[in-house]
Design a protein around this motif. Structure first.
Motif, PDB file in Angstrom:
ATOM      1  N   ARG A  83       0.821  -1.212   0.000  1.00  0.00           N
ATOM      2  CA  ARG A  83       0.000   0.000   0.000  1.00  0.00           C
ATOM      3  C   ARG A  83       0.856   1.264   0.000  1.00  0.00           C
ATOM      4  O   ARG A  83       0.622   2.177  -0.795  1.00  0.00           O
ATOM      5  CB  ARG A  83      -0.922  -0.014   1.220  1.00  0.00           C
ATOM      6  CG  ARG A  83      -1.914   1.143   1.274  1.00  0.00           C
ATOM      7  CD  ARG A  83      -2.953   0.939   2.362  1.00  0.00           C
ATOM      8  NE  ARG A  83      -2.368   0.764   3.677  1.00  0.00           N
ATOM      9  CZ  ARG A  83      -2.303  -0.380   4.345  1.00  0.00           C
ATOM     10  NH1 ARG A  83      -2.783  -1.491   3.798  1.00  0.00           N
ATOM     11  NH2 ARG A  83      -1.764  -0.455   5.543  1.00  0.00           N
ATOM     12  N   VAL A  84       1.850   1.342   0.880  1.00  0.00           N
ATOM     13  CA  VAL A  84       2.615   2.589   0.971  1.00  0.00           C
ATOM     14  C   VAL A  84       3.638   2.732  -0.147  1.00  0.00           C
ATOM     15  O   VAL A  84       4.006   3.845  -0.517  1.00  0.00           O
ATOM     16  CB  VAL A  84       3.320   2.727   2.348  1.00  0.00           C
ATOM     17  CG1 VAL A  84       2.305   2.743   3.475  1.00  0.00           C
ATOM     18  CG2 VAL A  84       4.364   1.644   2.563  1.00  0.00           C
ATOM     19  N   SER A  85       4.111   1.612  -0.690  1.00  0.00           N
ATOM     20  CA  SER A  85       5.120   1.690  -1.756  1.00  0.00           C
ATOM     21  C   SER A  85       4.500   1.935  -3.126  1.00  0.00           C
ATOM     22  O   SER A  85       5.169   2.447  -4.025  1.00  0.00           O
ATOM     23  CB  SER A  85       5.943   0.401  -1.803  1.00  0.00           C
ATOM     24  OG  SER A  85       5.153  -0.691  -2.254  1.00  0.00           O
ATOM     25  N   HIS A  86       3.229   1.548  -3.292  1.00  0.00           N
ATOM     26  CA  HIS A  86       2.583   1.609  -4.611  1.00  0.00           C
ATOM     27  C   HIS A  86       3.382   0.809  -5.635  1.00  0.00           C
ATOM     28  O   HIS A  86       3.475   1.176  -6.811  1.00  0.00           O
ATOM     29  CB  HIS A  86       2.417   3.054  -5.093  1.00  0.00           C
ATOM     30  CG  HIS A  86       1.636   3.912  -4.147  1.00  0.00           C
ATOM     31  ND1 HIS A  86       0.276   3.785  -3.963  1.00  0.00           N
ATOM     32  CD2 HIS A  86       2.027   4.898  -3.302  1.00  0.00           C
ATOM     33  CE1 HIS A  86      -0.137   4.654  -3.071  1.00  0.00           C
ATOM     34  NE2 HIS A  86       0.902   5.347  -2.647  1.00  0.00           N
ATOM     35  N   ALA A  87       3.979  -0.289  -5.189  1.00  0.00           N
ATOM     36  CA  ALA A  87       4.793  -1.114  -6.080  1.00  0.00           C
ATOM     37  C   ALA A  87       3.924  -1.730  -7.177  1.00  0.00           C
ATOM     38  O   ALA A  87       2.807  -2.188  -6.907  1.00  0.00           O
ATOM     39  CB  ALA A  87       5.476  -2.225  -5.286  1.00  0.00           C
ATOM     40  N   PRO A  88       4.405  -1.745  -8.412  1.00  0.00           N
ATOM     41  CA  PRO A  88       3.647  -2.394  -9.489  1.00  0.00           C
ATOM     42  C   PRO A  88       3.494  -3.887  -9.215  1.00  0.00           C
ATOM     43  O   PRO A  88       4.279  -4.480  -8.463  1.00  0.00           O
ATOM     44  CB  PRO A  88       4.506  -2.129 -10.732  1.00  0.00           C
ATOM     45  CG  PRO A  88       5.870  -1.843 -10.219  1.00  0.00           C
ATOM     46  CD  PRO A  88       5.698  -1.193  -8.881  1.00  0.00           C
ATOM     47  N   ASP A  89       2.501  -4.497  -9.818  1.00  0.00           N
ATOM     48  CA  ASP A  89       2.188  -5.898  -9.540  1.00  0.00           C
ATOM     49  C   ASP A  89       3.338  -6.833  -9.861  1.00  0.00           C
ATOM     50  O   ASP A  89       3.449  -7.913  -9.267  1.00  0.00           O
ATOM     51  CB  ASP A  89       0.940  -6.334 -10.324  1.00  0.00           C
ATOM     52  CG  ASP A  89      -0.328  -5.664  -9.809  1.00  0.00           C
ATOM     53  OD1 ASP A  89      -0.305  -5.158  -8.663  1.00  0.00           O
ATOM     54  OD2 ASP A  89      -1.326  -5.644 -10.548  1.00  0.00           O
ATOM     55  N   ASP A  90       4.187  -6.452 -10.817  1.00  0.00           N
ATOM     56  CA  ASP A  90       5.276  -7.348 -11.198  1.00  0.00           C
ATOM     57  C   ASP A  90       6.533  -7.147 -10.351  1.00  0.00           C
ATOM     58  O   ASP A  90       7.554  -7.787 -10.605  1.00  0.00           O
ATOM     59  CB  ASP A  90       5.613  -7.195 -12.681  1.00  0.00           C
ATOM     60  CG  ASP A  90       6.119  -5.799 -13.038  1.00  0.00           C
ATOM     61  OD1 ASP A  90       5.943  -4.868 -12.219  1.00  0.00           O
ATOM     62  OD2 ASP A  90       6.692  -5.641 -14.136  1.00  0.00           O
ATOM     63  N   MET A  91       6.474  -6.264  -9.347  1.00  0.00           N
ATOM     64  CA  MET A  91       7.623  -6.081  -8.469  1.00  0.00           C
ATOM     65  C   MET A  91       7.499  -7.006  -7.259  1.00  0.00           C
ATOM     66  O   MET A  91       6.447  -7.080  -6.634  1.00  0.00           O
ATOM     67  CB  MET A  91       7.735  -4.628  -7.994  1.00  0.00           C
ATOM     68  CG  MET A  91       8.977  -4.367  -7.128  1.00  0.00           C
ATOM     69  SD  MET A  91       9.147  -2.615  -6.648  1.00  0.00           S
ATOM     70  CE  MET A  91       9.544  -1.887  -8.249  1.00  0.00           C
ATOM     71  N   SER A  92       8.562  -7.709  -6.951  1.00  0.00           N
ATOM     72  CA  SER A  92       8.536  -8.653  -5.839  1.00  0.00           C
ATOM     73  C   SER A  92       8.619  -7.924  -4.503  1.00  0.00           C
ATOM     74  O   SER A  92       9.352  -6.941  -4.368  1.00  0.00           O
ATOM     75  CB  SER A  92       9.703  -9.638  -5.960  1.00  0.00           C
ATOM     76  OG  SER A  92       9.571 -10.437  -7.116  1.00  0.00           O
ATOM     77  N   LEU A  93       7.874  -8.436  -3.535  1.00  0.00           N
ATOM     78  CA  LEU A  93       7.854  -7.863  -2.189  1.00  0.00           C
ATOM     79  C   LEU A  93       8.054  -8.963  -1.163  1.00  0.00           C
ATOM     80  O   LEU A  93       7.513 -10.065  -1.297  1.00  0.00           O
ATOM     81  CB  LEU A  93       6.505  -7.184  -1.908  1.00  0.00           C
ATOM     82  CG  LEU A  93       6.010  -6.111  -2.870  1.00  0.00           C
ATOM     83  CD1 LEU A  93       4.633  -5.604  -2.427  1.00  0.00           C
ATOM     84  CD2 LEU A  93       6.994  -4.957  -2.956  1.00  0.00           C
ATOM     85  N   VAL A  94       8.817  -8.646  -0.129  1.00  0.00           N
ATOM     86  CA  VAL A  94       8.990  -9.537   1.013  1.00  0.00           C
ATOM     87  C   VAL A  94       8.661  -8.739   2.260  1.00  0.00           C
ATOM     88  O   VAL A  94       9.275  -7.698   2.516  1.00  0.00           O
ATOM     89  CB  VAL A  94      10.416 -10.106   1.089  1.00  0.00           C
ATOM     90  CG1 VAL A  94      10.588 -10.956   2.347  1.00  0.00           C
ATOM     91  CG2 VAL A  94      10.745 -10.927  -0.158  1.00  0.00           C
TER      92      VAL A  94
END
Length: 265
Positions: A83-94
């Motif tokens: 939510r806070v990063s607004h990372a695109p769907d194809d960016m990996s998150l941990v």
């Protein structure tokens, strides 16, 4: 007028220019980044933070570069990080220091019934502590809880942290306690950012890794870096990272330089 090349302040981080140039020439590159205090300055309200525009533009450029993957590795819960990063769907998150994953078919978040019960017991104990200390915020996470003391004095923070530690360990003697900047976290899984970086390297078969972070918990990630990798500590504090920059704004120049070098290799 020709575009100026971003340049890392060699006074603050001697040798980093050369290290970034070497890193940019590697085969498969993993760029792993903490969020709060690294890409984004701290804020009293954790829900109102945002990455610095220059850093985020560089992150997106790196994400598009050939044989390059950007992963945000945070202590935040995964949904909060997204939510806070607004990372695109194809960016990996941990998220949650490596408990939660949004990485190409390697999503993980489920706890066992026993772990969920432990989280609930610890949370109830910490909520009771929070009621005793106005201004102290208890953040509930999937695998644990954070005690935030940014809004209170150092004296009150020390008292609240001591009370929280006692309460959490009374509720669950096996709880993992780890401190950070204005936060103490209590978790039921003994997973670190170092574990996350090691696993990401293997999953992505990365030849080199850049990791940047600012907090005590990021030291676990710095410790697993090897020859040819680059670790960048953001801000003050003891560190095993090879390089240091003053603050998130200074990291912007690092990311811009790496993005430019990687995009033109």
């Amino acid at each position: 007028m020709p575009e100026q090349t971003p340049h890392v302040d060699e006074t603050a981080a001697p040798g980093l220019d050369t290290a970034l140039a070497d890193l940019a020439g590697s085969g498969t590159l993993l760029v792993a980044l903490d969020f709060d205090g690294t890409l984004a300055p701290f804020a009293d309200d954790p829900g109102q933070v945002g990455a610095l525009p220059g850093s985020w533009a560089a992150v997106l450029t790196l994400q598009r570069a050939a044989r390059t993957e950007v992963v945000l590795v945070s202590g935040r819960p995964l949904d909060s990080l997204a939510r806070v990063s607004h990372a695109p769907d194809d960016m990996s998150l941990v998220g949650s220091h490596g408990v939660e994953w949004r990485v190409d078919g390697h999503d993980e978040a489920a706890l066992t019934d026993d772990e969920r019960a432990r989280v609930a017991r610890i949370g109830a104990a910490l909520d009771a502590v929070g009621e005793r200390f106005p201004g102290v915020v208890i953040e509930h996470k999937p695998a644990g809880h954070g005690v935030h003391t940014r809004r209170v004095s150092a004296e009150v923070a020390a008292q609240a942290n001591a009370a929280a530690s006692q309460a959490a360990h009374d509720a669950d003697p096996q709880v993992l306690e780890r401190g950070g900047k204005d936060i103490v976290e209590f978790a039921v899984r003994h997973v670190t950012k170092g574990d996350a970086i090691a696993r990401l390297r293997e999953l992505r078969r990365a030849d080199s890794v850049l990791f940047a972070g600012d907090d005590v918990t990021d030291e676990d990630a710095f410790r697993v870096l090897g020859a040819g990798d680059v670790g960048v500590k953001v801000g003050p504090g003891d560190t095993v990272a090879g390089y240091r920059v003053a603050d998130p704004a200074a990291l912007t120049d690092v990311l811009k330089q790496l993005a430019r070098l990687r995009a033109t290799r």
